[in-house]
Design a protein around this motif. Structure first.
Motif, PDB file in Angstrom:
ATOM      1  N   GLU A 158      40.375 -21.648  31.102  1.00  0.00           N
ATOM      2  CA  GLU A 158      40.326 -23.021  30.607  1.00  0.00           C
ATOM      3  C   GLU A 158      39.030 -23.732  30.977  1.00  0.00           C
ATOM      4  O   GLU A 158      38.631 -24.700  30.329  1.00  0.00           O
ATOM      5  CB  GLU A 158      41.523 -23.803  31.174  1.00  0.00           C
ATOM      6  CG  GLU A 158      42.865 -23.200  30.778  1.00  0.00           C
ATOM      7  CD  GLU A 158      44.039 -23.890  31.429  1.00  0.00           C
ATOM      8  OE1 GLU A 158      44.392 -24.983  30.964  1.00  0.00           O
ATOM      9  OE2 GLU A 158      44.585 -23.343  32.402  1.00  0.00           O
ATOM     10  N   ARG A 159      38.386 -23.259  32.042  1.00  0.00           N
ATOM     11  CA  ARG A 159      37.099 -23.812  32.437  1.00  0.00           C
ATOM     12  C   ARG A 159      36.197 -22.654  32.866  1.00  0.00           C
ATOM     13  O   ARG A 159      36.290 -22.169  33.985  1.00  0.00           O
ATOM     14  CB  ARG A 159      37.254 -24.826  33.572  1.00  0.00           C
ATOM     15  CG  ARG A 159      35.908 -25.360  34.058  1.00  0.00           C
ATOM     16  CD  ARG A 159      36.065 -26.472  35.089  1.00  0.00           C
ATOM     17  NE  ARG A 159      36.401 -27.733  34.455  1.00  0.00           N
ATOM     18  CZ  ARG A 159      36.464 -28.901  35.111  1.00  0.00           C
ATOM     19  NH1 ARG A 159      36.250 -28.936  36.424  1.00  0.00           N
ATOM     20  NH2 ARG A 159      36.758 -30.015  34.473  1.00  0.00           N
ATOM     21  N   ASN A 168      36.412 -13.994  32.069  1.00  0.00           N
ATOM     22  CA  ASN A 168      36.744 -15.099  31.177  1.00  0.00           C
ATOM     23  C   ASN A 168      37.334 -14.586  29.864  1.00  0.00           C
ATOM     24  O   ASN A 168      38.316 -15.120  29.342  1.00  0.00           O
ATOM     25  CB  ASN A 168      35.495 -15.931  30.903  1.00  0.00           C
ATOM     26  CG  ASN A 168      35.780 -17.307  30.333  1.00  0.00           C
ATOM     27  OD1 ASN A 168      34.971 -18.205  30.473  1.00  0.00           O
ATOM     28  ND2 ASN A 168      36.915 -17.483  29.696  1.00  0.00           N
ATOM     29  N   ASN A 256      46.964 -26.655  38.339  1.00  0.00           N
ATOM     30  CA  ASN A 256      45.583 -26.661  38.819  1.00  0.00           C
ATOM     31  C   ASN A 256      45.235 -27.878  39.666  1.00  0.00           C
ATOM     32  O   ASN A 256      44.055 -28.140  39.919  1.00  0.00           O
ATOM     33  CB  ASN A 256      44.621 -26.582  37.632  1.00  0.00           C
ATOM     34  CG  ASN A 256      44.902 -27.663  36.598  1.00  0.00           C
ATOM     35  OD1 ASN A 256      44.729 -28.847  36.865  1.00  0.00           O
ATOM     36  ND2 ASN A 256      45.355 -27.264  35.425  1.00  0.00           N
ATOM     37  N   HIS A 259      42.501 -30.457  38.577  1.00  0.00           N
ATOM     38  CA  HIS A 259      41.071 -30.177  38.698  1.00  0.00           C
ATOM     39  C   HIS A 259      40.323 -30.322  37.378  1.00  0.00           C
ATOM     40  O   HIS A 259      39.147 -30.698  37.345  1.00  0.00           O
ATOM     41  CB  HIS A 259      40.867 -28.767  39.263  1.00  0.00           C
ATOM     42  CG  HIS A 259      39.446 -28.394  39.506  1.00  0.00           C
ATOM     43  ND1 HIS A 259      38.633 -29.096  40.380  1.00  0.00           N
ATOM     44  CD2 HIS A 259      38.677 -27.411  38.980  1.00  0.00           C
ATOM     45  CE1 HIS A 259      37.421 -28.529  40.387  1.00  0.00           C
ATOM     46  NE2 HIS A 259      37.436 -27.530  39.540  1.00  0.00           N
ATOM     47  N   TYR A 260      41.007 -30.032  36.253  1.00  0.00           N
ATOM     48  CA  TYR A 260      40.336 -30.066  34.964  1.00  0.00           C
ATOM     49  C   TYR A 260      40.176 -31.483  34.418  1.00  0.00           C
ATOM     50  O   TYR A 260      39.581 -31.690  33.356  1.00  0.00           O
ATOM     51  CB  TYR A 260      41.094 -29.205  33.951  1.00  0.00           C
ATOM     52  CG  TYR A 260      41.321 -27.792  34.406  1.00  0.00           C
ATOM     53  CD1 TYR A 260      40.392 -27.141  35.225  1.00  0.00           C
ATOM     54  CD2 TYR A 260      42.464 -27.098  34.053  1.00  0.00           C
ATOM     55  CE1 TYR A 260      40.597 -25.853  35.670  1.00  0.00           C
ATOM     56  CE2 TYR A 260      42.685 -25.806  34.499  1.00  0.00           C
ATOM     57  CZ  TYR A 260      41.748 -25.200  35.306  1.00  0.00           C
ATOM     58  OH  TYR A 260      41.955 -23.905  35.746  1.00  0.00           O
TER      59      TYR A 260
END
Length: 262
Positions: A158-159, A168, A256, A259-260
């Motif tokens: 996602e990041r 990735n 997460n 964090h995003y």
């Protein structure tokens, strides 16, 4: 007159295979399942680690020792991968859910250093095994929407992170595998958990020192809305939820710490 039990014992009496259950998130999932009255089979590539994990769980839950067992399964061998998965499923027998948290060392490397052999090996445990598991698992699941397969990706899906292009690719690809299997295996449910940074053995296995990991976690925590890099026991809750909710399939649970958002 006894109270009704409608929600708190949904998993009691179920049987679950946890692939990758000897450490990290997988081990915490196994612990949580035992506490919820589940018969648990743990698996990893190393037979001695499987034995140690079974003994550790039995010691922690002596009254549930008979509900814990394990089998080794090497997911890193390309030639024997499919046969190894079938052998594991045969040893396990019919179960209600299968959790896949297995992983090897993260294959982060500069783009200039990759070649086809490295690309293939990087996806053997984390990606290719999930497809072959999806191929064979229905025969060994009790079936219907009360059965499920839960896969695991990572926040890099996602990041993205520099020099993680191979990881990735596979991590992002698991989103598609989840959705595709959810259709191909219906009504068996298939879902995916996407953890952000988690404080597990993964970082040490990737060659990071304790001091380096501490610095990385502090950097994350300075930005995360929750202010804390979680332990694997926090992530285990996502897997329990996905087993309990018979209405969820083809879905990603992203845990997460916010964090995003930043």
């Amino acid at each position: 007159m006894a109270d009704q039990v409608k929600y708190t014992q949904k998993l009691k009496g179920k049987k679950v295979l946890v692939i990758g259950g000897s450490s990290g998130i997988g081990f915490s999932v196994a612990e949580a399942l035992v506490e919820n009255g589940v018969t648990v089979i743990v698996s990893s590539s190393n037979p001695s680690r499987v034995e140690q994990t079974v003994a550790k769980l039995q010691k922690a839950y002596p009254s549930s020792a008979s509900r814990v067992s394990g089998h080794a399964c090497n997911l890193g061998d390309e030639e024997k991968l499919e046969a190894n998965i079938v052998e594991l499923l045969e040893k396990t027998g019919k179960c209600d859910h299968i959790v896949h948290t297995a992983g090897d060392s993260l294959a982060q490397m500069p783009l200039a250093e990759i070649d086809l052999s490295k690309i293939k090996q990087a996806g053997m445990v984390r990606f290719f095994s999930t497809l072959l598991l999806g191929k064979h698992a229905p025969k060994y699941l009790t079936g219907g929407r009360e059965s499920s397969i839960i896969l695991t990706t990572g926040g890099v899906s996602e990041r993205p992170i520099p020099d993680w292009v191979v990881v990735n690719g596979y991590a992002t690809g698991l989103h598609g595998v989840c959705r595709g299997l959810a259709l191909d295996l219906k009504p068996i449910r298939v879902n995916l958990v996407s953890p952000g940074a988690v404080n597990t053995e993964l970082w040490a296995n990737a060659g990071m020192s304790a001091e380096q990991a501490k610095g990385m976690f502090q950097a994350f925590e300075s930005k995360m809305p929750t202010g804390k890099v979680p332990g694997p026991e926090d992530l285990a809750e996502a897997y329990l939820y996905l087993m309990k909710d018979n209405n969820i399939t083809g879905t990603v649970i992203s845990s997460n710490g916010g964090h995003y958002l930043v």
